[in-house]
Design a protein around this motif. Structure first.
Motif, PDB file in Angstrom:
ATOM      1  N   ALA A 114       0.768  -1.194  -0.025  1.00  8.10           N
ATOM      2  CA  ALA A 114       0.020  -0.186  -0.070  1.00  8.10           C
ATOM      3  C   ALA A 114       0.781   1.264  -0.063  1.00  8.10           C
ATOM      4  N   ALA A 115       1.993   1.115   0.804  1.00 17.06           N
ATOM      5  CA  ALA A 115       2.927   2.328   0.832  1.00 17.06           C
ATOM      6  C   ALA A 115       3.567   2.583  -0.479  1.00 17.06           C
ATOM      7  N   THR A 116       3.583   1.368  -1.198  1.00 22.87           N
ATOM      8  CA  THR A 116       4.462   1.861  -2.599  1.00 22.87           C
ATOM      9  C   THR A 116       3.464   2.464  -3.629  1.00 22.87           C
ATOM     10  N   LEU A 117       2.157   2.061  -3.373  1.00 21.21           N
ATOM     11  CA  LEU A 117       1.151   2.617  -4.206  1.00 21.21           C
ATOM     12  C   LEU A 117       0.924   4.120  -3.832  1.00 21.21           C
ATOM     13  N   ILE A 118       0.839   4.461  -2.593  1.00 22.99           N
ATOM     14  CA  ILE A 118       0.639   5.628  -2.148  1.00 22.99           C
ATOM     15  C   ILE A 118       1.896   6.825  -2.559  1.00 22.99           C
ATOM     16  N   MET A 119       2.931   6.032  -2.457  1.00 25.45           N
ATOM     17  CA  MET A 119       4.040   7.005  -2.600  1.00 25.45           C
ATOM     18  C   MET A 119       4.422   7.538  -4.016  1.00 25.45           C
ATOM     19  N   LEU A 120       3.632   6.721  -4.889  1.00 24.63           N
ATOM     20  CA  LEU A 120       3.508   6.836  -6.387  1.00 24.63           C
ATOM     21  C   LEU A 120       3.327   8.382  -6.589  1.00 24.63           C
ATOM     22  N   ILE A 121       2.337   8.891  -5.770  1.00 24.04           N
ATOM     23  CA  ILE A 121       1.742  10.196  -6.020  1.00 24.04           C
ATOM     24  C   ILE A 121       2.754  11.299  -5.793  1.00 24.04           C
ATOM     25  N   PRO A 122       3.508  11.299  -4.457  1.00 19.02           N
ATOM     26  CA  PRO A 122       4.468  12.531  -4.279  1.00 19.02           C
ATOM     27  C   PRO A 122       5.719  12.252  -5.312  1.00 19.02           C
ATOM     28  N   PHE A 123       5.924  11.003  -5.703  1.00 21.26           N
ATOM     29  CA  PHE A 123       7.356  10.669  -6.479  1.00 21.26           C
ATOM     30  C   PHE A 123       6.802  11.086  -8.006  1.00 21.26           C
ATOM     31  N   TRP A 124       5.379  10.918  -8.299  1.00 22.11           N
ATOM     32  CA  TRP A 124       5.012  11.458  -9.696  1.00 22.11           C
ATOM     33  C   TRP A 124       5.394  12.742  -9.814  1.00 22.11           C
ATOM     34  N   LEU A 125       4.792  13.450  -8.855  1.00 23.64           N
ATOM     35  CA  LEU A 125       4.761  15.158  -9.017  1.00 23.64           C
ATOM     36  C   LEU A 125       6.252  15.617  -8.816  1.00 23.64           C
ATOM     37  N   GLY A 126       6.887  14.839  -7.998  1.00 20.06           N
ATOM     38  CA  GLY A 126       8.351  15.218  -7.985  1.00 20.06           C
ATOM     39  C   GLY A 126       9.081  15.139  -9.265  1.00 20.06           C
ATOM     40  N   SER A 127       8.900  14.027  -9.889  1.00 21.51           N
ATOM     41  CA  SER A 127       9.364  13.563 -10.908  1.00 21.51           C
ATOM     42  C   SER A 127       9.115  14.626 -12.183  1.00 21.51           C
ATOM     43  N   VAL A 128       7.755  14.958 -12.374  1.00 24.28           N
ATOM     44  CA  VAL A 128       7.396  15.697 -13.287  1.00 24.28           C
ATOM     45  C   VAL A 128       7.794  17.137 -13.181  1.00 24.28           C
ATOM     46  N   TRP A 129       7.776  17.817 -11.841  1.00 27.54           N
ATOM     47  CA  TRP A 129       8.220  18.887 -11.679  1.00 27.54           C
ATOM     48  C   TRP A 129       9.757  19.128 -11.888  1.00 27.54           C
ATOM     49  N   ILE A 130      10.516  18.192 -11.470  1.00 29.87           N
ATOM     50  CA  ILE A 130      12.184  18.126 -11.841  1.00 29.87           C
ATOM     51  C   ILE A 130      12.364  17.901 -13.205  1.00 29.87           C
ATOM     52  N   GLU A 131      11.733  16.995 -13.911  1.00 30.33           N
ATOM     53  CA  GLU A 131      12.188  16.790 -15.450  1.00 30.33           C
ATOM     54  C   GLU A 131      11.571  17.845 -16.148  1.00 30.33           C
ATOM     55  N   LYS A 132      10.518  18.744 -16.086  1.00 30.65           N
ATOM     56  CA  LYS A 132      10.068  19.432 -16.749  1.00 30.65           C
ATOM     57  C   LYS A 132      11.235  20.493 -16.731  1.00 30.65           C
ATOM     58  N   ARG A 133      11.545  21.207 -15.598  1.00 30.34           N
ATOM     59  CA  ARG A 133      12.474  21.991 -15.551  1.00 30.34           C
ATOM     60  C   ARG A 133      13.629  21.892 -16.065  1.00 30.34           C
ATOM     61  N   SER A 134      14.282  20.469 -15.789  1.00 28.13           N
ATOM     62  CA  SER A 134      15.497  20.087 -16.853  1.00 28.13           C
ATOM     63  C   SER A 134      15.385  20.309 -18.235  1.00 28.13           C
ATOM     64  N   ILE A 135      14.411  19.631 -18.715  1.00 22.82           N
ATOM     65  CA  ILE A 135      14.307  19.723 -20.364  1.00 22.82           C
ATOM     66  C   ILE A 135      14.130  21.101 -20.818  1.00 22.82           C
ATOM     67  N   LYS A 136      13.300  21.743 -20.116  1.00 24.77           N
ATOM     68  CA  LYS A 136      13.150  23.156 -20.412  1.00 24.77           C
ATOM     69  C   LYS A 136      14.455  24.158 -20.477  1.00 24.77           C
ATOM     70  N   ARG A 137      15.305  23.768 -19.411  1.00 30.81           N
ATOM     71  CA  ARG A 137      16.611  24.341 -19.505  1.00 30.81           C
ATOM     72  C   ARG A 137      17.311  23.945 -20.819  1.00 30.81           C
ATOM     73  N   SER A 138      17.305  22.708 -21.207  1.00 30.06           N
ATOM     74  CA  SER A 138      18.125  22.154 -22.311  1.00 30.06           C
ATOM     75  C   SER A 138      17.504  22.368 -23.539  1.00 30.06           C
ATOM     76  N   LEU A 139      16.304  22.783 -23.789  1.00 28.73           N
ATOM     77  CA  LEU A 139      15.449  23.188 -24.825  1.00 28.73           C
ATOM     78  C   LEU A 139      14.864  24.474 -24.982  1.00 28.73           C
ATOM     79  N   PRO A 140      15.510  25.659 -24.786  1.00 32.14           N
ATOM     80  CA  PRO A 140      15.211  26.867 -24.529  1.00 32.14           C
ATOM     81  C   PRO A 140      14.238  27.437 -25.650  1.00 32.14           C
ATOM     82  N   ASP A 141      14.546  26.968 -26.939  1.00 29.15           N
ATOM     83  CA  ASP A 141      13.805  27.317 -28.091  1.00 29.15           C
ATOM     84  C   ASP A 141      12.509  26.787 -28.363  1.00 29.15           C
TER      85      ASP A 141
END
Length: 195
Positions: A114-141
């Motif tokens: 159950a913890a594995t399933l519940i933790m997917l929520i904050p981990f997904w949010l964290g992944s999306v937030w960090i990865e968007k920022r990383s890729i936006k920096r790499s592709l400014p155009d």
């Protein structure tokens, strides 16, 4: 079990699973970057791999801290109100906050799944937030909205696999519960006989 991006290296013993998992996750998410942003497959994979490393390394403490801070007021409020929680709920909360580290009982497998399933929520949010920022920096155009859509869809795809693994683990743990209960009952009886 591998639980994707931010959650992958919860502990050092899982470093091989982390490496293997990130390579696969980057493939899945690179496909969405390739399709949505119309960039070369090699570049898509490189961007996805770099973004996933960043979300793995930076996201673990961030997601765990935010989740823990959120759980503490809820559990303290429930205790103050005199509400007793079921052992499965207690086990799940302990597993989400501390990833184990307590005496196991018959609810441990269910709590871990159950913890594995519940933790997917904050981990997904964290992944999306960090990865968007990383890729936006790499592709400014590139269009920021298109990058966001590609990252969100890629993470939905990769996390859906872990959702399926987590559901399988939970179903297995629930079906194993009677045997676990009997095993812990026998262990308790053995301890009592020794004392």
């Amino acid at each position: 079990m591998i639980t994707a991006n931010v959650a992958l290296p919860s502990f050092f013993p899982h470093s091989f699973a982390t490496l293997f998992g990130i390579l696969i996750i980057a493939c899945i998410e690179a496909w969405f970057l390739f399709r949505r942003l119309e960039i070369k497959p090699g570049k898509s994979y490189s961007l996805a791999l770099e973004a996933n490393w960043k979300s793995t390394i930076a996201g673990i403490p961030l997601a765990w801290l935010l989740w823990s801070i959120g759980l503490l007021p809820i559990s303290m409020g429930a205790s103050a109100a005199g509400m007793a929680s079921h052992p499965a709920v207690q086990s799940t909360m302990l597993r989400t906050v501390w990833f184990g580290g307590f005496t196991p009982n018959e609810w441990s497998q269910i709590g871990q799944a159950a913890a594995t399933l519940i933790m997917l929520i904050p981990f997904w949010l964290g992944s999306v937030w960090i990865e968007k920022r990383s890729i936006k920096r790499s592709l400014p155009d590139h269009d920021a909205a298109e990058i966001s859509k590609a990252v969100i869809r890629g993470n939905l795809a990769s996390y859906s696999l872990f959702l399926l693994f987590g559901l399988y683990a939970l179903i297995s743990a629930i079906s194993d519960y009677p045997a676990e209960k009997e095993r812990f009952k026998n262990l308790k009886n053995l301890r009592e006989k020794r004392e």
